[in-house]
Design a protein around this motif. Structure first.
Motif, PDB file in Angstrom:
ATOM      1  N   TYR A 171      -6.645  -8.657  -5.042  1.00 13.97           N
ATOM      2  CA  TYR A 171      -8.135  -8.080  -5.501  1.00 13.97           C
ATOM      3  C   TYR A 171      -8.870  -9.399  -4.933  1.00 13.97           C
ATOM      4  O   TYR A 171      -9.325 -10.222  -5.088  1.00 13.97           O
ATOM      5  CB  TYR A 171      -8.391  -7.961  -6.797  1.00 13.97           C
ATOM      6  CG  TYR A 171      -9.451  -6.978  -6.946  1.00 13.97           C
ATOM      7  CD1 TYR A 171     -10.523  -6.016  -6.203  1.00 13.97           C
ATOM      8  CD2 TYR A 171     -11.155  -8.129  -7.367  1.00 13.97           C
ATOM      9  CE1 TYR A 171     -11.814  -5.786  -6.193  1.00 13.97           C
ATOM     10  CE2 TYR A 171     -12.034  -8.003  -7.280  1.00 13.97           C
ATOM     11  CZ  TYR A 171     -12.436  -6.453  -6.636  1.00 13.97           C
ATOM     12  OH  TYR A 171     -14.214  -6.432  -6.759  1.00 13.97           O
ATOM     13  N   ASP A 183     -17.611  -3.944 -12.337  1.00 11.72           N
ATOM     14  CA  ASP A 183     -16.244  -4.745 -11.588  1.00 11.72           C
ATOM     15  C   ASP A 183     -17.102  -5.719 -11.612  1.00 11.72           C
ATOM     16  O   ASP A 183     -14.940  -6.705 -11.702  1.00 11.72           O
ATOM     17  CB  ASP A 183     -17.202  -4.010 -10.200  1.00 11.72           C
ATOM     18  CG  ASP A 183     -16.228  -3.750  -8.729  1.00 11.72           C
ATOM     19  OD1 ASP A 183     -15.456  -4.745  -9.299  1.00 11.72           O
ATOM     20  OD2 ASP A 183     -16.762  -4.213  -7.638  1.00 11.72           O
ATOM     21  N   HIS A 207     -13.420   2.849  -7.975  1.00  4.93           N
ATOM     22  CA  HIS A 207     -14.045   2.502  -6.793  1.00  4.93           C
ATOM     23  C   HIS A 207     -13.588   1.550  -6.118  1.00  4.93           C
ATOM     24  O   HIS A 207     -14.493   1.725  -4.052  1.00  4.93           O
ATOM     25  CB  HIS A 207     -14.987   1.313  -8.181  1.00  4.93           C
ATOM     26  CG  HIS A 207     -14.517   0.245  -7.905  1.00  4.93           C
ATOM     27  ND1 HIS A 207     -13.994   0.285  -9.300  1.00  4.93           N
ATOM     28  CD2 HIS A 207     -14.807  -0.589  -8.106  1.00  4.93           C
ATOM     29  CE1 HIS A 207     -13.490  -1.524  -9.148  1.00  4.93           C
ATOM     30  NE2 HIS A 207     -14.347  -2.027  -8.341  1.00  4.93           N
ATOM     31  N   ASP A 208     -12.433   0.750  -5.992  1.00  7.95           N
ATOM     32  CA  ASP A 208     -12.344  -0.472  -5.056  1.00  7.95           C
ATOM     33  C   ASP A 208     -11.093   0.462  -4.089  1.00  7.95           C
ATOM     34  O   ASP A 208      -9.789   0.024  -3.649  1.00  7.95           O
ATOM     35  CB  ASP A 208     -11.671  -1.135  -5.105  1.00  7.95           C
ATOM     36  CG  ASP A 208     -12.849  -2.500  -4.979  1.00  7.95           C
ATOM     37  OD1 ASP A 208     -13.319  -1.789  -4.229  1.00  7.95           O
ATOM     38  OD2 ASP A 208     -12.376  -3.210  -5.971  1.00  7.95           O
ATOM     39  N   HIS A 217      -7.112  -5.133 -11.515  1.00  7.49           N
ATOM     40  CA  HIS A 217      -8.682  -4.596 -12.072  1.00  7.49           C
ATOM     41  C   HIS A 217      -9.104  -4.109 -11.696  1.00  7.49           C
ATOM     42  O   HIS A 217     -10.687  -2.985 -12.311  1.00  7.49           O
ATOM     43  CB  HIS A 217      -9.181  -5.597  -9.927  1.00  7.49           C
ATOM     44  CG  HIS A 217     -10.182  -5.561  -9.181  1.00  7.49           C
ATOM     45  ND1 HIS A 217     -11.970  -5.606 -10.086  1.00  7.49           N
ATOM     46  CD2 HIS A 217     -11.018  -4.589  -8.452  1.00  7.49           C
ATOM     47  CE1 HIS A 217     -12.643  -5.605 -10.114  1.00  7.49           C
ATOM     48  NE2 HIS A 217     -12.344  -4.662  -9.074  1.00  7.49           N
TER      49      HIS A 217
HETATM   50 FE   LIG Z   1     -14.128  -3.911  -7.753  1.00  4.48          FE
END
Ligand SMILES: [Fe+2]
Length: 183
Positions: free
Chosen positions: A19, A155, A53-54, A29
């Motif tokens: 990440y 996050d 989200h990622d 993550h």
């Molecule tokens: Fe993130």
């Protein structure tokens, strides 16, 4: 492939990548962010947003250290484009806004900027740095503003080594409780 299988497949194929210069994998993550959303008793759409989200980072082949090379992968845009084919706005809009949420928080709260990890500060400047007044107002007016800020804070916290979270299938279970895109 249905959307649950599609997401599972992406994480299983790409989730062990690093990440962005942090000490956790993309999978870890994502699971940590989703755990924080779940612990906060968030609605299923926001838990799924935290998990995904990622996802934009899993869709490209740029190196994990792209920010150090001065590259912004625009993962919030690629993730949004991918997710909006499968999910309702309450999932995809916070994902689209989670980078803007960092820019927002850095602009209104100097302590927030000071609290960011080094890779996150590097990407912050690549992503446009502090917001101007117009950008701030537009961001605050967005109906998903609060969700995006919440997601951002999870996050930032979801970078812990060796955190034993529930597994991917646990969070994929929320997807059945989340709407599909509006026609
Ligand atoms: Fe993130």
């Amino acid at each position: 492939m249905d959307r649950i299988e599609l997401i599972r497949d992406l994480f299983l194929r790409r989730g062990d990548s690093e990440y962005g210069g942090e000490s956790v994998t993309q999978m870890s993550h994502a699971l940590q962010a989703a755990t924080l959303a779940e612990v906060a008793s968030s609605p299923p759409a926001l838990i799924v947003a935290a998990l995904l989200h990622d996802v934009g980072h899993l869709l490209h082949d740029l190196p994990d250290d792209s920010p150090d090379r001065g590259l912004d992968d625009r993962h919030e845009v690629s993730g949004f484009r991918f997710l909006k084919r499968h999910f309702e706005a309450d999932v995809v809009r916070p994902v689209r806004l989670h980078v803007d949420a960092k820019r927002y928080l850095c602009t209104v709260d100097p302590e927030y900027l000071a609290s960011l990890s080094r890779p996150s500060v590097v990407s912050f400047y690549l992503q446009g740095g502090e917001m101007n007044r117009e950008e701030l107002e537009a961001f605050r007016d967005d109906p998903h503003f609060e969700s995006a800020v919440e997601l951002r804070r999870w996050d930032d916290l979801a970078k812990v080594n060796d955190w034993l979270t529930p597994d991917l299938d646990h969070f994929l279970g929320y997807i059945d409780r989340v709407g599909t895109p509006a026609e």
